[in-house]
Design an enzyme around this catalytic site. Structure first.
Site, short mmCIF file in Angstrom:
data_model
loop_
_atom_site.label_atom_id
_atom_site.label_comp_id
_atom_site.label_asym_id
_atom_site.label_seq_id
_atom_site.Cartn_x
_atom_site.Cartn_y
_atom_site.Cartn_z
CG ASP A 84 -2.23 0.91 0.94
OD1 ASP A 84 -2.34 1.60 0.01
OD2 ASP A 84 -2.98 0.89 1.77
CB ALA A 86 2.37 6.08 3.48
CE LYS A 97 -2.48 3.23 4.31
NZ LYS A 97 -2.28 3.46 2.68
N GLY A 98 -4.82 7.70 4.53
CA GLY A 98 -6.29 8.01 4.38
C GLY A 98 -6.52 9.27 3.34
CD GLU A 106 -5.59 2.85 2.71
OE1 GLU A 106 -5.55 3.03 1.23
OE2 GLU A 106 -5.77 3.66 3.31
#
Length: 233
Positions: A84, A86, A97-98, A106
């Site tokens: 993933d 970041a 994250k987000g 996630e």
């Protein structure tokens, strides 16, 4: 190299960690999408056998379009590796994250994985987390009360700054889980664990974008090449 090429190079190195038969968590965002494209090419050209668990509907749609086999986390609740992106990374491999709005899924997928590998360009590496606004996923019920509680919890830790409800055009942004996101511009966060604990204690907070103790390594690309950050032992 431009920003997209840096993401592709980081994703290419991450792909070398993927082995035949893996149960793979697949992240969300522009860097993760470059990884999906490279993964799909390897599946098609080499017959690589993997099954992916996507962290968002957006990622799932891209995987299906490119022929990456998928399963749900209920069907495959234990994963070998999650890859993933970041929004920020520090030297301890703590993350924010987000930014893409998928932080809850996630984090669930990352926690269900034996390992989490982060891919990013060098602009995401920071000395202290907090330059990027911290996404906080909240229940729509009691939104104002939750916002006040977040501000109070942050103030007790010496943090302050605007809290902004994330919008999608004229309406609030809604996550895949049906929640809202408050982006908290606290600035520098000296004690990420204390903030994590304080936010988790607020009933209206579903999850937050501090990913602590989940990543084992981060693959970082810049104009000079690709390097791997690991925790000092």
């Amino acid at each position: 190299m431009d920003a997209r090429q840096l993401k592709i190079e980081a994703a290419r190195v991450a792909l070398s960690h993927v082995e035949d038969g893996m149960r793979l968590g697949i992240g969300t965002g522009s860097t993760a999408e470059e990884f999906v494209r490279l993964l799909a090419a390897r599946i098609g050209e080499e017959g690589l056998a993997v099954t992916g668990v996507p962290t968002s509907e957006r990622t799932a749609e891209l995987c299906r379009a490119l022929g990456v086999p998928l399963a749900t986390l209920d069907e495959m609740p234990e994963l070998d590796l999650t890859i993933d992106g970041a929004d920020e990374i520090d030297a301890q491999l703590s993350l924010i994250k987000g930014g893409g709005g998928a932080l809850l899924r996630e984090k669930i997928v990352a926690a269900a994985s034996a390992r989490m590998l982060v891919i990013a360009d060098s602009s995401k590496v920071v000395e202290t987390l907090g330059r990027f606004p911290l996404p906080i996923e909240v229940n729509p019920f009691g939104l104002k009360a939750t916002e006040i509680a977040i501000a109070s919890a942050a103030a007790r830790l010496g943090l302050q700054g605007p809290l902004a409800l994330r919008m999608a055009g004229d309406a609030p942004f809604v996550t895949d889980g049906g929640h809202l996101i408050i982006d908290a511009s606290f600035g520098r966060i000296p004690d990420t664990q204390a903030l994590s604990d304080a936010l988790h204690a607020i009933p209206g907070v579903v999850e937050h974008g501090l990913f602590l103790g989940l990543a084992f390594a981060a693959i970082i690309a810049d104009a000079g090449g690709v390097r791997t950050l690991r925790l000092a032992r």
